[in-house]
Design a protein around this motif. Structure first.
Motif, short mmCIF file in Angstrom:
data_model
loop_
_atom_site.label_atom_id
_atom_site.label_comp_id
_atom_site.label_asym_id
_atom_site.label_seq_id
_atom_site.Cartn_x
_atom_site.Cartn_y
_atom_site.Cartn_z
N THR A 78 0.66 -6.72 -7.60
CA THR A 78 0.43 -5.30 -7.35
C THR A 78 1.66 -4.51 -7.78
O THR A 78 2.79 -4.97 -7.61
CB THR A 78 0.08 -5.08 -5.86
OG1 THR A 78 -0.20 -3.71 -5.64
CG2 THR A 78 1.18 -5.54 -4.91
N GLY B 31 -14.02 2.57 -2.38
CA GLY B 31 -12.65 2.32 -1.94
C GLY B 31 -11.73 2.15 -3.13
O GLY B 31 -12.17 2.20 -4.28
N ALA C 89 -9.25 7.78 -3.52
CA ALA C 89 -10.03 8.79 -2.80
C ALA C 89 -11.29 9.15 -3.58
O ALA C 89 -11.25 9.41 -4.78
CB ALA C 89 -9.16 10.03 -2.60
N GLU D 151 -16.62 5.45 2.93
CA GLU D 151 -15.30 5.14 2.36
C GLU D 151 -14.53 4.23 3.30
O GLU D 151 -14.55 4.41 4.51
CB GLU D 151 -14.49 6.41 2.15
CG GLU D 151 -14.76 7.06 0.82
CD GLU D 151 -13.66 8.04 0.47
OE1 GLU D 151 -12.62 7.63 -0.07
OE2 GLU D 151 -13.82 9.24 0.77
N ARG D 152 -13.85 3.27 2.69
CA ARG D 152 -12.92 2.43 3.45
C ARG D 152 -11.57 2.46 2.74
O ARG D 152 -11.48 2.78 1.55
CB ARG D 152 -13.51 1.03 3.64
CG ARG D 152 -13.13 -0.03 2.64
CD ARG D 152 -13.46 0.33 1.22
NE ARG D 152 -13.14 -0.63 0.20
CZ ARG D 152 -11.96 -0.81 -0.39
NH1 ARG D 152 -10.91 -0.14 -0.03
NH2 ARG D 152 -11.80 -1.67 -1.35
N TYR D 153 -10.52 2.20 3.51
CA TYR D 153 -9.16 2.33 2.97
C TYR D 153 -8.39 1.03 3.16
O TYR D 153 -8.36 0.47 4.25
CB TYR D 153 -8.46 3.48 3.69
CG TYR D 153 -6.95 3.42 3.72
CD1 TYR D 153 -6.21 3.54 2.55
CD2 TYR D 153 -6.27 3.25 4.92
CE1 TYR D 153 -4.82 3.48 2.58
CE2 TYR D 153 -4.88 3.20 4.97
CZ TYR D 153 -4.17 3.30 3.80
OH TYR D 153 -2.80 3.24 3.82
N GLY D 154 -7.81 0.57 2.06
CA GLY D 154 -7.04 -0.66 2.15
C GLY D 154 -5.93 -0.69 1.13
O GLY D 154 -5.67 0.28 0.42
N MET D 155 -5.27 -1.82 1.08
CA MET D 155 -4.17 -2.06 0.14
C MET D 155 -4.12 -3.54 -0.14
O MET D 155 -4.53 -4.34 0.71
CB MET D 155 -2.83 -1.70 0.81
CG MET D 155 -2.32 -0.33 0.54
SD MET D 155 -0.74 -0.09 1.33
CE MET D 155 0.35 -0.22 -0.08
N GLU E 257 -1.60 -5.38 0.08
CA GLU E 257 -0.75 -6.01 1.09
C GLU E 257 -1.40 -6.07 2.47
O GLU E 257 -0.98 -6.87 3.31
CB GLU E 257 0.57 -5.22 1.23
CG GLU E 257 1.49 -5.28 0.02
CD GLU E 257 1.20 -4.17 -1.00
OE1 GLU E 257 0.05 -3.66 -1.02
OE2 GLU E 257 2.12 -3.82 -1.77
N VAL F 177 -11.63 8.42 5.50
CA VAL F 177 -11.74 6.96 5.36
C VAL F 177 -12.10 6.32 6.70
O VAL F 177 -12.00 5.09 6.86
CB VAL F 177 -10.44 6.34 4.78
CG1 VAL F 177 -10.22 6.82 3.35
CG2 VAL F 177 -9.23 6.67 5.64
N LYS G 196 -2.80 6.25 -9.34
CA LYS G 196 -4.07 5.54 -9.15
C LYS G 196 -5.02 5.99 -10.24
O LYS G 196 -5.45 7.14 -10.26
CB LYS G 196 -4.65 5.86 -7.78
CG LYS G 196 -4.31 4.83 -6.73
CD LYS G 196 -5.29 3.66 -6.71
CE LYS G 196 -4.70 2.47 -5.98
NZ LYS G 196 -5.67 1.44 -5.63
P1 AMP Z 1 -3.54 -1.33 -4.24
O1 AMP Z 1 -2.12 -1.49 -4.05
O2 AMP Z 1 -3.99 -1.42 -5.63
O3 AMP Z 1 -4.13 -2.28 -3.37
O4 AMP Z 1 -3.91 0.14 -3.78
C1 AMP Z 1 -3.74 0.57 -2.46
C2 AMP Z 1 -3.71 2.05 -2.39
O5 AMP Z 1 -4.96 2.59 -2.81
C3 AMP Z 1 -3.50 2.60 -1.03
O6 AMP Z 1 -2.15 2.58 -0.65
C4 AMP Z 1 -4.06 4.00 -1.16
O7 AMP Z 1 -3.10 4.86 -1.75
C5 AMP Z 1 -5.20 3.81 -2.15
N1 AMP Z 1 -6.53 3.76 -1.51
C6 AMP Z 1 -7.29 2.69 -1.23
N2 AMP Z 1 -8.46 3.07 -0.67
C7 AMP Z 1 -8.44 4.41 -0.59
C8 AMP Z 1 -9.35 5.41 -0.12
N3 AMP Z 1 -10.55 5.09 0.36
N4 AMP Z 1 -8.96 6.70 -0.18
C9 AMP Z 1 -7.76 7.04 -0.68
N5 AMP Z 1 -6.87 6.15 -1.16
C10 AMP Z 1 -7.20 4.85 -1.11
#
Ligand code: AMP
Ligand code: MCA
Length: 500
Positions: free
Chosen positions: A156, A274, A277, A296-300, A302, A320, A405
């Motif tokens: 990443t 996801g 945004a 919508e769900r929010y993740g990373m 890590e 989210v 992004k």
């Molecule tokens: P990654 O490191 O590629 O896994 O991307 C993670 C990042 O994607 C997060 O720290 C957010 O900034 C962004 N992200 C993931 N899901 C969402 C969401 N539903 N809305 C806004 N940002 C998101």
């Protein structure tokens, strides 16, 4: 949210274990994976993946050439059965990115579909072809690995330097998938459709391992196309769609001219977005044409998944949702430790998270790992958010302007700047992201050419970056400047880099 008791069983795929134990039972006949016209039932997957698991069991780490194919899914399942960490590689990675990942993660084996040509960066590794034609006898898989042991190493981007390998333990995969099952009422009866790449968390962990953990099935489109979505959610009877906002944007653009797509989407149980945004405009256009609201769900990479709108909750645009079971989430002030208490939809803080969904470390990067956590063990996401009175989280921005992004991919400005500087026609370079209706953000390069009379073209620089890093990291726009704007300290003032 009160933590839910989560199953930390080392058996990631109970349906697969059952099929292996009873190859003639009904569970073994259930569909598991489908890529185009190739598919495997749970019985066939067990019979295919377990001998492969036995063959890789002695490897330290394995690299998987992660094309969007059945082979990739089988290889990753085999690695998980064997308890051997897998490093999924973007098959479009350029030479310098691939070289970095291979030397950093030091795999001892490269798994690839038969007939695939591997690039020179993998030439020194022993190669093993992934055979998906199920043999008649299935071998017992090696013992049950420790839940804390590494399952996947996913690379990443950060703001500077080459990508870091996030070490994701089995425990995180199990808990995130079970938390999503709770939030989405996701069961073995669900049939998921998507066209996501298989070298990132979204497509691989949620999109392949998710259905397998539930005992359900996934149909992968090979590449994202609205026609495939129409087919699978329509007559195909799939129940869920996963995508990044760019995919939902393309759906929203297509809907006015495609009533079959609208009908298919209206039949879905759950549409989930996801990785970035989802613009409210796209959310509303889809809702209007299909009667369905995207969740919508929010993740990373890590943290795997942190929050989601629940299937039984209100699917509001621009949010989210709420923390997933087991995930602790707080907002903090500028100092990174003082908690923001307000639930007023206005007070902005950095999202920090804690829970069993988190990664273990960045491979070979103890300092970066330490910097990512607060002293009391919260992971700093760098995402800025507010909380509504009912606890719904709204992401309003990012702390680092140097993370872009684009198409749902996270891309560090620094790695593109370094690649641009390796081009003989570039003397200085700065990279920014700017809003793009399709990609969310597009990569913009600002360069000072070595020879102002014949500056490198956008195509030349795009090819250069695509060849070194990856095609999705290529600049889409290039501006030529006489000098980069710098402050008294010599630091580039990116805020001054705008069109006008
Ligand atoms: P990654 O490191 O590629 O896994 O991307 C993670 C990042 O994607 C997060 O720290 C957010 O900034 C962004 N992200 C993931 N899901 C969402 C969401 N539903 N809305 C806004 N940002 C998101
Ligand atoms: C064009 N192409 C090139 C060049 N120009 N190739 C090499 N050199 C060039 N100069 C090729 C591309 O490789 C691609 O090929 C085609 O032209 C079109 O490229 P592009 O416009 O960049 O992309 P796209 O095909 O339109 O892709 C849009 C997309 C994609 C499908 C939405 O961005 C995508 O799959 N995004 C998903 C990202 C994702 O999974 N993120 C999750 C990260 P070809 O057509 O052959 O491919 S995990 C995460 O964020 C967290 C955990 C989370 O919350 O999920």
């Amino acid at each position: 949210m009160s933590p839910l008791s989560l199953d930390l069983s080392p058996d990631l795929f109970p349906a697969l274990t059952e099929a292996q134990a009873d190859p003639d039972g009904p569970g073994a006949q259930r569909p598991a994976l489908r890529f185009g016209d190739r598919s495997l039932t749970y019985g066939e997957l067990a019979a295919t993946a377990s001998p492969l698991a036995a063959r890789v069991a002695e490897a330290g780490r394995i690299a998987v050439w992660a094309t969007p194919t059945l082979e990739t899914a089988v290889a990753v399942v085999a690695a998980l059965l064997a308890g051997v960490p897998a490093v999924p590689l973007n098959p479009k990675s350029g030479e310098s990115e691939l070289g970095h990942i291979v030397s950093d993660s030091a795999p001892t084996l490269a798994l690839a579909a038969p007939g695939t040509q591997l690039p020179p960066a993998l030439a020194a590794l022993e190669r093993l072809d992934i055979d998906t034609s199920a043999p008649t006898t299935s071998l017992p898989s090696p013992g049950a690995p420790d839940p804390e042991s590494p399952a996947l190493i996913v690379y990443t981007s950060g703001t500077t330097g080459p990508p870091k390998g996030a070490v994701i333990p089995r425990r995180a995969i199990a808990t995130t998938l079970d938390a999503l099952a709770d939030a989405w009422q996701w069961t073995g009866d669900d049939v998921l459709v998507h066209g996501l790449p298989l070298f990132h968390v979204h497509g691989l962990i949620l999109g392949i391992l998710g259905p397998l953990r539930r005992g359900g099935s996934v149909r992968h489109l090979g590449r994202f196309e609205t026609a495939g979505v129409t087919r699978e959610l329509g007559e195909g009877g799939a129940t869920m769609l996963f995508g990044v906002p760019t995919m939902y944007h393309r759906i929203a653009e297509t809907l006015p001219d495609d009533p079959a797509l609208a009908k298919a989407l209206s039949r879905a149980r759950l549409l989930v977005s996801g990785s970035a945004a989802l613009p409210v405009h796209d959310h509303e256009r889809i809702a209007q044409a299909t009667g369905r609201r995207v969740i919508e769900r929010y993740g990373m990479t890590e943290t795997l998944m942190n929050t989601s709108v629940r299937a039984d909750g209100e699917p509001r645009a621009g949010t989210v949702g709420v923390p997933l079971p087991g995930v602790e989430l707080r907002l903090t002030e500028e100092d990174g430790t003082t908690a923001v208490e307000a639930y007023d939809g206005e007070t902005v803080g950095e999202i920090q998270v804690r829970g069993p969904n988190l990664f273990t470390e960045y491979l070979n990067r103890p300092e970066a790992t330490a910097a990512a956590f607060t002293e009391d063990g919260w992971f700093r996401t760098g995402d800025m958010a507010v909380r509504d009175p009912d606890g719904y989280v709204r992401i309003v921005g990012r702390k680092a302007t140097d993370l872009i992004k684009s198409g749902g991919y996270k891309i560090g400005a620094g790695e593109i700047e370094n690649a641009l500087l390796e081009h003989p026609g570039v003397r200085e370079a700065a990279v920014t992201g700017e809003p793009d209706a399709d990609l969310g953000e597009r990569i913009v390069a600002w360069i000072v050419p070595t020879d102002p009379q014949s500056p490198p073209t956008v195509d030349e620089l795009a090819d250069h970056v695509a060849r070194r890093l990856a095609p999705h990291k290529r600049p889409r726009v290039v501006h030529h400047l006489d000098a980069l704007p710098r402050n008294d300290m010599g630091k580039i003032m990116k805020r001054a880099l705008t069109h006008d």
